[in-house]
Motif scaffolding. Structure first.
Motif, PDB file in Angstrom:
ATOM      1  N   LEU A  30      25.736 -19.967  44.666  1.00 64.35           N
ATOM      2  CA  LEU A  30      24.498 -19.192  44.529  1.00 64.35           C
ATOM      3  C   LEU A  30      24.822 -17.849  43.886  1.00 64.35           C
ATOM      4  O   LEU A  30      25.930 -17.329  44.035  1.00 64.35           O
ATOM      5  CB  LEU A  30      23.857 -18.955  45.901  1.00 64.35           C
ATOM      6  CG  LEU A  30      23.201 -20.164  46.555  1.00 64.35           C
ATOM      7  CD1 LEU A  30      22.806 -19.848  47.984  1.00 64.35           C
ATOM      8  CD2 LEU A  30      21.968 -20.622  45.768  1.00 64.35           C
ATOM      9  N   THR A  40      18.888 -17.868  36.507  1.00 62.95           N
ATOM     10  CA  THR A  40      18.948 -18.235  37.918  1.00 62.95           C
ATOM     11  C   THR A  40      17.523 -18.453  38.395  1.00 62.95           C
ATOM     12  O   THR A  40      16.592 -17.809  37.912  1.00 62.95           O
ATOM     13  CB  THR A  40      19.631 -17.139  38.758  1.00 62.95           C
ATOM     14  OG1 THR A  40      18.916 -15.920  38.598  1.00 62.95           O
ATOM     15  CG2 THR A  40      21.080 -16.961  38.365  1.00 62.95           C
ATOM     16  N   ARG A  97      14.518 -19.646  45.014  1.00 66.03           N
ATOM     17  CA  ARG A  97      14.267 -20.707  45.990  1.00 66.03           C
ATOM     18  C   ARG A  97      12.994 -20.321  46.749  1.00 66.03           C
ATOM     19  O   ARG A  97      12.877 -19.175  47.199  1.00 66.03           O
ATOM     20  CB  ARG A  97      15.433 -20.832  46.964  1.00 66.03           C
ATOM     21  CG  ARG A  97      16.750 -21.122  46.273  1.00 66.03           C
ATOM     22  CD  ARG A  97      17.888 -21.342  47.248  1.00 66.03           C
ATOM     23  NE  ARG A  97      18.249 -20.157  47.984  1.00 66.03           N
ATOM     24  CZ  ARG A  97      19.086 -20.140  49.012  1.00 66.03           C
ATOM     25  NH1 ARG A  97      19.633 -21.265  49.434  1.00 66.03           N
ATOM     26  NH2 ARG A  97      19.379 -19.023  49.641  1.00 66.03           N
ATOM     27  N   TRP A 105      19.266 -14.554  46.879  1.00 64.62           N
ATOM     28  CA  TRP A 105      20.291 -15.506  46.426  1.00 64.62           C
ATOM     29  C   TRP A 105      19.603 -16.605  45.641  1.00 64.62           C
ATOM     30  O   TRP A 105      18.761 -17.308  46.158  1.00 64.62           O
ATOM     31  CB  TRP A 105      21.092 -16.040  47.616  1.00 64.62           C
ATOM     32  CG  TRP A 105      22.011 -14.964  48.080  1.00 64.62           C
ATOM     33  CD1 TRP A 105      21.723 -13.977  48.976  1.00 64.62           C
ATOM     34  CD2 TRP A 105      23.327 -14.691  47.585  1.00 64.62           C
ATOM     35  NE1 TRP A 105      22.788 -13.107  49.076  1.00 64.62           N
ATOM     36  CE2 TRP A 105      23.788 -13.521  48.245  1.00 64.62           C
ATOM     37  CE3 TRP A 105      24.161 -15.308  46.660  1.00 64.62           C
ATOM     38  CZ2 TRP A 105      25.050 -12.974  47.997  1.00 64.62           C
ATOM     39  CZ3 TRP A 105      25.417 -14.763  46.418  1.00 64.62           C
ATOM     40  CH2 TRP A 105      25.849 -13.609  47.090  1.00 64.62           C
ATOM     41  N   VAL A 120      19.510 -19.766  42.494  1.00 63.39           N
ATOM     42  CA  VAL A 120      20.217 -20.985  42.099  1.00 63.39           C
ATOM     43  C   VAL A 120      20.599 -20.893  40.618  1.00 63.39           C
ATOM     44  O   VAL A 120      19.730 -20.670  39.771  1.00 63.39           O
ATOM     45  CB  VAL A 120      19.298 -22.207  42.332  1.00 63.39           C
ATOM     46  CG1 VAL A 120      19.941 -23.481  41.809  1.00 63.39           C
ATOM     47  CG2 VAL A 120      18.945 -22.320  43.808  1.00 63.39           C
ATOM     48  N   HIS A 148      21.109 -27.894  46.026  1.00 61.04           N
ATOM     49  CA  HIS A 148      20.896 -27.343  44.676  1.00 61.04           C
ATOM     50  C   HIS A 148      19.767 -28.084  43.947  1.00 61.04           C
ATOM     51  O   HIS A 148      18.913 -27.490  43.299  1.00 61.04           O
ATOM     52  CB  HIS A 148      22.204 -27.453  43.886  1.00 61.04           C
ATOM     53  CG  HIS A 148      22.147 -26.845  42.520  1.00 61.04           C
ATOM     54  ND1 HIS A 148      22.785 -25.677  42.204  1.00 61.04           N
ATOM     55  CD2 HIS A 148      21.516 -27.247  41.370  1.00 61.04           C
ATOM     56  CE1 HIS A 148      22.549 -25.372  40.934  1.00 61.04           C
ATOM     57  NE2 HIS A 148      21.789 -26.318  40.407  1.00 61.04           N
TER      58      HIS A 148
END
Ligand code: FAD
Length: 503
Positions: free
Chosen positions: A64, A82, A85, A213, A215, A353
């Motif tokens: 992450l 990125t 989430r 954080w 992905v 993921h």
């Protein structure tokens, strides 16, 4: 490859920080050679296909991204994204014989409020949660911009009370306390009452001023592919299979020798491996550091498992899924490990993921409902693995699996993909493996203990960027530099800035 010409800079280490440092220097017009021991770039930021018969590229180590400043992405012109989430975390629990779970959305919402109410019986803990993280957000916004500037003094960002004390003051519920505390213990073998945990906590909450954080789209390997592209584009000479075995320095510059006998000379050396390795190469005393303290387990699933709580697994595994991470369980596991045993109630966290970014799977596997699952186990210091590395790894893996299975309706083994040879699609990495595979000293994922990201008066010599060493031609450019640690590129950027500041 050249043994005669002199470069402006030699970068040792082709992890993401080495690539960032090399590219910044090359963009500024410096001649740069990068030497990497391994046959591939990336260090702890690689994607691999661990189960060759399945087209699934997993982020084998780091997974992450939070700490990578948008500025570095923009400065280097890398095409790397990125993804957010939607779920921050899910923590399953048993209460009065019933299975439940604390579900926390990325942004506070009615569902999160209701989940706090179900766990704690009221609204107070949820309110405290929001207050706490609003305060952290203010701190994060203040600190983040300074990460790419010369170091500031500690007075601006003091954090003197152990994070465990703060958490115990602010929250009542053991599970809520634990969810907060986990950010202080990732890869860090520490009690909640030790200031080392504060350092880890800070790094986990300040990334880009949000602490979110995210992905990495395409997996960690996608980041390295892009860094490689811009490094080459800007003229960095990259030499793989070039393990540096000797470093010499004089007032004129530096010379390094590789295991294959090649020699390179340059004005400056940026060392993007661990400071302990640099110390060894220079016949100096290595900085003391804690052992690395985590198990990384990578899995490929033929489907997501159902949970005893009945929550949709697509929600439960989309964020960070915590197991055995109440405050008291974390402290107990620390004590058990300190006494030399693998905690049977292994604290761990997981995430899927492919629920956020399916591109790491072939379309066929995606269509069949396959998913990847990443498990990060806490409080498993390297010392537990010294006597019997493979036996202890199997024991830690078994503890992780049985800890997870307490909350699953379908045991994880029943949903793991099956490889051609009949084995299950699961691989485990202990701290000893990380040392052997990547050169992370004693498996420390940050190379060495994190420092606070400011000057705190404990420095033995003046530092400006946090990359300086006792040699004016040698800089630390990897995670072990001050403000390094994690996938951030900050250490690489700052070492390059320190070199460029001399012009
Ligand atoms: C299991 C695991 C999970 C993690 N999860 C996360 C996460 O999700 N998010 C996050 O932000 N961070 C995470 N981290 C931490 C993060 O990955 C590292 O701190 C970071 O990647 C370090 O990057 P680096 O470029 O400084 O060093 P490294 O990636 O360690 O690269 C150093 C490179 O230097 C090379 N090298 C060393 N010595 C020599 C030599 N003598 N000659 C030539 N080459 C040499 C090595 O081969 C290596 O390629 C994780 C780490 C691990 C191990």
């Amino acid at each position: 490859m050249s043994t005669d010409s002199k470069y402006d800079a030699i970068v040792v280490g082709g992890g993401h920080n080495g690539l960032v440092a090399a590219t910044y220097l090359a963009k500024a017009g410096k001649s740069v050679v990068l030497l990497e021991s391994a046959s591939e770039l990336g260090g702890a930021t690689t994607s691999v296909r661990p189960f060759p018969e399945y087209d699934a590229r997993l982020s084998r180590y780091s997974y992450l991204v939070s700490l990578l400043p948008d500025q570095i992405v923009a400065d280097l012109g890398i095409n790397f994204k990125t993804l957010e989430r939607s779920i921050a975390s899910y923590t399953p629990y048993k209460k009065s014989g019933k299975d439940g779970g604390l579900l926390i959305s990325q942004n506070w919402d009615a569902r999160t409020a209701e989940s706090f109410r179900e766990l704690t019986g009221g609204d107070e803990e949820g309110k405290k949660w929001q207050e706490f993280y609003n305060e952290i957000a203010v701190l994060a916004e203040r600190i983040a911009p300074y990460m790419l500037q010369p170091l500031k003094s500690a007075a601006k960002f003091m954090m003197e009370r152990p994070i465990g004390e703060v958490i115990q003051d602010r929250f009542q519920d053991d599970l809520v306390r634990g969810v907060v505390l986990t950010d202080a213990l990732i890869g860090t073998f520490s009690s909640a009452q030790d200031l080392q945990a504060n350092r880890c906590f800070l790094y986990h909450l300040i990334g880009n001023g949000t602490g979110q954080w995210r992905v990495p789209q395409g997996g960690m390997g996608a980041f390295v592919t892009e860094l490689n592209r811009v490094a080459v584009l800007n003229g960095v000479e990259i030499n793989l299979n070039s393990h540096v075995t000797d470093i010499d320095s004089s007032s004129n510059g530096v010379a390094v020798t590789t295991a294959t006998g090649d020699k390179y000379v340059a004005t400056d050396l940026l060392f993007a491996g661990a400071p302990q390795t640099l110390a060894k190469l220079r016949d100096k005393i290595a900085p003391a550091s804690l052992d690395g303290s985590q198990m990384k387990i990578n899995m490929l699933l033929s489907k997501l498992p159902r949970l005893k709580s009945g929550v949709d697994p697509k929600l439960a595994f989309a964020g960070t899924f915590h197991v055995n991470e109440t405050y008291s369980q974390l402290e107990k596991a620390y004590q058990v490990a300190k006494l030399g045993d693998i905690p049977s109630d292994l604290p761990l966290e997981m995430y899927c993921h492919t629920l956020t970014d399916p591109t790491i799977l072939s379309p066929e596997l995606s269509q069949r409902g396959f998913h990847t699952l990443t498990l990060f186990g806490l409080h498993t210091p390297a010392a537990l693995f010294d006597a019997d590395p493979s036996g202890a790894k199997e024991a830690a893996k078994a503890a992780a699996i049985s800890s997870l299975n307490q909350y699953l309706e379908e045991p994880i083994e029943s949903v793991l993909a099956v490889c051609r040879d009949g084995s299950l699609a699961i691989e485990a990495k202990s701290p000893i493996d990380l040392d052997n595979d990547l050169g992370l000293p004693r498996g420390n994922i940050f190379h060495r203990d994190l420092d606070f990201p400011f000057i705190d008066g404990t420095e033995s010599a003046p530092i400006k960027w946090g990359s300086e060493t006792d040699d004016a031609h040698i800089y630390l450019a990897g995670a072990g530099a001050r403000r390094g640690g994690g996938v951030s590129g900050i250490a690489g950027h700052n070492a390059a800035m320190a070199v460029l500041a001399k012009d």
